[in-house]
Enzyme design. Structure first.
Site, mmCIF file in Angstrom:
data_model
loop_
_atom_site.group_PDB
_atom_site.id
_atom_site.type_symbol
_atom_site.label_atom_id
_atom_site.label_comp_id
_atom_site.label_asym_id
_atom_site.label_seq_id
_atom_site.Cartn_x
_atom_site.Cartn_y
_atom_site.Cartn_z
ATOM 1 N N ARG A 69 0.844 -1.214 0.000
ATOM 2 C CA ARG A 69 0.000 0.000 0.000
ATOM 3 C C ARG A 69 0.871 1.253 0.000
ATOM 4 N NH1 ARG A 69 -4.294 -0.244 4.600
ATOM 5 N NH2 ARG A 69 -4.810 1.796 3.729
ATOM 6 N N GLN A 101 -9.907 10.057 7.633
ATOM 7 C CA GLN A 101 -9.745 8.635 7.984
ATOM 8 C C GLN A 101 -8.613 8.038 7.151
ATOM 9 O OE1 GLN A 101 -13.954 6.691 8.196
ATOM 10 N NE2 GLN A 101 -14.164 8.527 6.959
ATOM 11 N N ASN A 102 -8.121 8.803 6.194
ATOM 12 C CA ASN A 102 -7.123 8.257 5.288
ATOM 13 C C ASN A 102 -5.745 8.248 5.934
ATOM 14 O OD1 ASN A 102 -9.250 8.163 3.570
ATOM 15 N ND2 ASN A 102 -8.612 9.895 2.307
ATOM 16 N N VAL A 103 -4.999 7.210 5.613
ATOM 17 C CA VAL A 103 -3.646 7.069 6.170
ATOM 18 C C VAL A 103 -2.596 7.403 5.116
ATOM 19 C CG1 VAL A 103 -4.382 5.341 7.872
ATOM 20 C CG2 VAL A 103 -3.604 4.566 5.611
ATOM 21 N N HIS A 119 -7.130 7.886 11.834
ATOM 22 C CA HIS A 119 -6.745 6.474 11.694
ATOM 23 C C HIS A 119 -5.233 6.308 11.544
ATOM 24 C CE1 HIS A 119 -11.082 5.144 10.372
ATOM 25 N NE2 HIS A 119 -10.970 5.382 11.655
ATOM 26 N N GLY A 191 -16.414 11.442 0.438
ATOM 27 C CA GLY A 191 -15.810 10.174 0.028
ATOM 28 C C GLY A 191 -15.656 9.144 1.123
ATOM 29 N N SER A 193 -17.833 5.909 3.151
ATOM 30 C CA SER A 193 -19.040 5.084 3.192
ATOM 31 C C SER A 193 -19.791 5.281 4.501
ATOM 32 C CB SER A 193 -18.674 3.611 3.002
ATOM 33 O OG SER A 193 -17.748 3.214 3.985
ATOM 34 N N VAL A 218 -19.971 9.667 -4.637
ATOM 35 C CA VAL A 218 -20.500 9.187 -5.918
ATOM 36 C C VAL A 218 -21.775 8.362 -5.733
ATOM 37 C CG1 VAL A 218 -18.343 9.260 -7.233
ATOM 38 C CG2 VAL A 218 -18.892 7.222 -5.898
ATOM 39 N N GLU A 219 -21.978 7.888 -4.491
ATOM 40 C CA GLU A 219 -23.225 7.138 -4.266
ATOM 41 C C GLU A 219 -23.803 7.459 -2.900
ATOM 42 O OE1 GLU A 219 -21.376 2.870 -2.912
ATOM 43 O OE2 GLU A 219 -21.551 3.285 -5.069
HETATM 44 P P1 OAD Z 1 -14.788 3.115 1.904
HETATM 45 O O1 OAD Z 1 -14.061 2.334 0.884
HETATM 46 O O2 OAD Z 1 -15.612 2.358 2.885
HETATM 47 O O3 OAD Z 1 -15.757 4.158 1.203
HETATM 48 C C1 OAD Z 1 -15.313 4.985 0.162
HETATM 49 C C2 OAD Z 1 -16.444 5.908 -0.221
HETATM 50 O O4 OAD Z 1 -15.975 6.796 -1.207
HETATM 51 C C3 OAD Z 1 -17.660 5.192 -0.799
HETATM 52 O O5 OAD Z 1 -18.837 5.681 -0.168
HETATM 53 C C4 OAD Z 1 -17.642 5.585 -2.291
HETATM 54 O O6 OAD Z 1 -18.948 5.715 -2.834
HETATM 55 C C5 OAD Z 1 -16.951 6.927 -2.220
HETATM 56 N N1 OAD Z 1 -16.224 7.322 -3.431
HETATM 57 C C6 OAD Z 1 -15.517 6.548 -4.294
HETATM 58 N N2 OAD Z 1 -14.938 7.284 -5.255
HETATM 59 C C7 OAD Z 1 -15.292 8.571 -5.004
HETATM 60 C C8 OAD Z 1 -15.003 9.820 -5.639
HETATM 61 N N3 OAD Z 1 -14.220 9.883 -6.724
HETATM 62 N N4 OAD Z 1 -15.527 10.944 -5.100
HETATM 63 C C9 OAD Z 1 -16.334 10.885 -4.011
HETATM 64 N N5 OAD Z 1 -16.627 9.745 -3.375
HETATM 65 C C10 OAD Z 1 -16.113 8.597 -3.849
HETATM 66 O O7 OAD Z 1 -13.700 4.047 2.642
HETATM 67 P P2 OAD Z 1 -13.819 4.810 4.033
HETATM 68 O O8 OAD Z 1 -15.194 5.311 4.261
HETATM 69 O O9 OAD Z 1 -12.706 5.780 4.089
HETATM 70 O O10 OAD Z 1 -10.247 2.007 8.374
HETATM 71 O O11 OAD Z 1 -13.526 3.650 5.046
HETATM 72 C C11 OAD Z 1 -13.490 3.922 6.402
HETATM 73 C C12 OAD Z 1 -12.433 3.091 7.070
HETATM 74 O O12 OAD Z 1 -12.652 1.703 6.768
HETATM 75 C C13 OAD Z 1 -11.021 3.330 6.592
HETATM 76 O O13 OAD Z 1 -10.416 4.430 7.211
HETATM 77 C C14 OAD Z 1 -10.339 2.059 6.948
HETATM 78 C C15 OAD Z 1 -11.366 1.120 6.412
HETATM 79 O O14 OAD Z 1 -11.322 -0.179 6.860
HETATM 80 C C16 OAD Z 1 -9.242 1.405 8.988
HETATM 81 O O15 OAD Z 1 -8.346 0.864 8.369
HETATM 82 C C17 OAD Z 1 -9.335 1.467 10.474
#
Ligand code: OAD
Length: 244
Positions: A69, A101-103, A119, A191, A193, A218-219
């Site tokens: 990664r 939440q991004n690393v 995170h 961005g 979920s 996006v959703e």
């Molecule tokens: P997710 O992968 O769960 O969600 C990503 C979100 O981004 C989804 O709702 C997509 O619809 C949206 N998305 C994708 N492309 C996009 C774009 N171009 N513009 C806008 N939105 C877009 O990722 P996180 O919500 O960040 O935690 O996940 C939360 C945590 O779960 C992470 O920090 C990580 C993961 O497991 C740990 O590792 C503790």
């Protein structure tokens, strides 16, 4: 007025804006999200790679995954969404708190300064023996990484400085994130979920405290029905227009 114009008006009238970002903001930089199409958790199980138990069981496997990664992130560039937030931070008449939440560290590379990495960071290493934390941006890493405390002894283990499932959030940043959610005029959710807690809990916290909550995604998410404005689309396209 449409949802976009309304959100723009709220943001430009606000004294305090807080932003929560998730993996979606880095998607257009080519970094896989977790749960969407091509998401990391579609093909791998978090319990095998992102828990303290997984690391105890197979530290080499966990390190190989994080090293991969790190290499993906190292070859990526911040996108227009990251840059729009960095430019917005420079505004004189508004206080911005950026909670991520991004690393991946892309907000910093885009020029943002005050970032609450709830995170942790993929570029931080932490010794489980002495607790020392340091940044190491080498790609690839020499595995397994060693701490100065155990050089030659081989006892303590060095782990990625990120938050794994089942772990608490860093005590030095989480209260500031909660405070930002409680005191902002506008809370922008980009961005994510919105299914991972306690991070997602910042959204109802901001809402109950009286902020206008605007989602850029996006959703739809489980929070979409509870926010004040939903802007559907890519953050790299929406944020520059919204924050300009
Ligand atoms: P997710 O992968 O769960 O969600 C990503 C979100 O981004 C989804 O709702 C997509 O619809 C949206 N998305 C994708 N492309 C996009 C774009 N171009 N513009 C806008 N939105 C877009 O990722 P996180 O919500 O960040 O935690 O996940 C939360 C945590 O779960 C992470 O920090 C990580 C993961 O497991 C740990 O590792 C503790």
């Amino acid at each position: 007025m449409n949802a976009f114009e309304q959100a723009r008006e709220w943001i430009h009238a606000a004294g305090k804006v807080a932003v929560l970002t998730g993996a979606g903001i880095s998607a257009e930089s080519g970094i896989p999200t977790f749960r969407g199409p091509g998401g990391l958790w579609r093909e791998r199980r978090p319990e095998d790679l992102a828990t303290p138990q997984a690391f105890a069981r197979d530290p080499d496997l966990v390190w190989q995954w994080y090293d991969w990664r790190r290499s993906v992130v190292a070859s990526a560039e911040p996108n227009a969404g990251h840059r729009a937030l960095a430019e917005f931070e420079q505004r004189k008449n508004v206080a911005l708190t950026l909670v991520t939440q991004n690393v991946d560290g892309l907000h910093r590379r885009a020029g943002s300064h005050s970032i609450l990495e709830i995170h942790g960071s993929i570029w931080t290493l932490r010794c489980t023996a002495c607790g020392r934390e340091w940044r190491d941006e080498s790609v690839p890493l020499a595995l397994p990484p060693l701490c100065i405390c155990n050089a030659g002894l081989g006892s303590g283990q060095v782990r990625p400085g990120v938050v794994w499932f089942g772990e608490g959030l860093p005590a030095d940043v989480w209260p500031s994130a909660e405070n930002a959610a409680k005191t902002c005029d506008v809370f922008l959710v980009v961005g994510t979920s919105a299914v991972v807690y306690p991070a997602a809990g910042l959204i109802p916290i901001a809402k109950h405290a009286g902020a206008r909550v605007v989602e850029v995604n996006v959703e739809a998410t489980p929070m979409s029905a509870r926010v004040d404005g939903v802007l559907q689309g890519r953050s790299a396209e929406i944020l520059p227009e919204l924050l300009r």
